[in-house]
Design an enzyme around this catalytic site. Structure first.
Site, PDB file in Angstrom:
ATOM      1  N   ASP A   1      -1.114  41.711  12.570  1.00  0.00           N
ATOM      2  CA  ASP A   1      -1.305  40.306  12.926  1.00  0.00           C
ATOM      3  C   ASP A   1       0.030  39.715  13.359  1.00  0.00           C
ATOM      4  OD1 ASP A   1      -2.256  37.736  13.170  1.00  0.00           O
ATOM      5  OD2 ASP A   1      -2.574  37.417  11.039  1.00  0.00           O
TER       6      ASP A   1
ATOM      7  N   SER B   1      -3.868  32.541  13.275  1.00  0.00           N
ATOM      8  CA  SER B   1      -4.572  33.755  12.866  1.00  0.00           C
ATOM      9  C   SER B   1      -6.080  33.667  13.076  1.00  0.00           C
ATOM     10  CB  SER B   1      -4.241  34.115  11.417  1.00  0.00           C
ATOM     11  OG  SER B   1      -4.519  33.040  10.550  1.00  0.00           O
TER      12      SER B   1
ATOM     13  N   ASP C   1      -9.546  33.957   4.034  1.00  0.00           N
ATOM     14  CA  ASP C   1      -8.469  33.614   4.936  1.00  0.00           C
ATOM     15  C   ASP C   1      -8.926  33.888   6.375  1.00  0.00           C
ATOM     16  OD1 ASP C   1      -5.789  32.718   5.346  1.00  0.00           O
ATOM     17  OD2 ASP C   1      -5.156  34.785   5.682  1.00  0.00           O
TER      18      ASP C   1
ATOM     19  N   THR D   1      -7.824  35.530   9.034  1.00  0.00           N
ATOM     20  CA  THR D   1      -7.815  36.843   9.675  1.00  0.00           C
ATOM     21  C   THR D   1      -9.007  37.702   9.260  1.00  0.00           C
ATOM     22  OG1 THR D   1      -5.427  36.758   9.985  1.00  0.00           O
ATOM     23  CG2 THR D   1      -6.454  38.926  10.095  1.00  0.00           C
TER      24      THR D   1
END
Length: 190
Positions: free
Chosen positions: A2, A46, A97, A99
């Site tokens: 990422d 993200s 989260d 991502t």
């Protein structure tokens, strides 16, 4: 990784191994690069980056699994799941989260976490492993859900194995499996 591009890889390679060193992935026969910049933004976040990685679609900053117009887009995880493959999201961050969530959730922003957890709970992902357990448990039971729902108990009722410790996770022998722990998992060792 990422947020990693060619420049970051080159800098890390020089710092770790010097000008003649190579990472293992530098020896792969094929390496792919993708643009993950968000719609209308020079620097992505993200949520938009994971949506680009998972669905191949450019979106607005903060959008999870949606295109720039706010329509849900199908991710590679969902395509694999629907084709009968086992799927999983594993992270050292919180499972809700941006991502990891962008691969299984369709929501216009990366908050509220309780809604993202609710969508993850219904996404039919075979393996969920990471932090963020609090968003799956009601406040009265020590979690952060304000709707009173215990998504872990609901998953158990559907036949999901829900582990409470690293020892239970190590002993787990079937899918679907949720290994959700409090907080983030950086530094956790089994």
């Amino acid at each position: 990784a990422d947020g990693m591009g060619i420049a970051q890889s080159a800098a890390a390679r020089l710092a770790a191994y010097g000008p003649d060193g190579r990472f293992v992935f530098d020896r792969f026969p094929v390496v792919a690069l993708t643009a993950t910049d968000a719609m209308g933004a020079l620097v992505t976040d993200s949520a938009a980056a994971a949506t680009a990685l998972g669905a191949g679609v450019k979106t607005r900053p903060g959008a999870l699994g949606m295109d720039a117009e706010g329509r849900p887009v199908r991710s590679i995880l969902e395509a694999a799941r629907d084709a009968g493959f086992a799927t999983g999201l594993v992270t050292s961050s919180e499972i809700h989260d941006a991502t990891p969530a962008a691969f299984a959730v369709h929501y216009p922003k990366r908050e509220p976490r309780a809604e993202i957890a609710l969508q993850l709970a219904g996404a039919r992902v075979d393996l969920l492993a990471g932090g963020g357990r609090e968003q799956f448990v009601p406040a009265v039971a020590g979690g952060r859900r304000l709707d009173g729902r215990n998504l872990l108990d609901e998953a158990r009722a559907r036949g999901v194995t829900v582990t409470e410790s690293l020892q239970e996770l190590a002993a787990a022998d079937r899918l679907p499996l949720w290994a959700l722990f409090p907080g983030r998992l950086e530094g956790v060792r089994g």
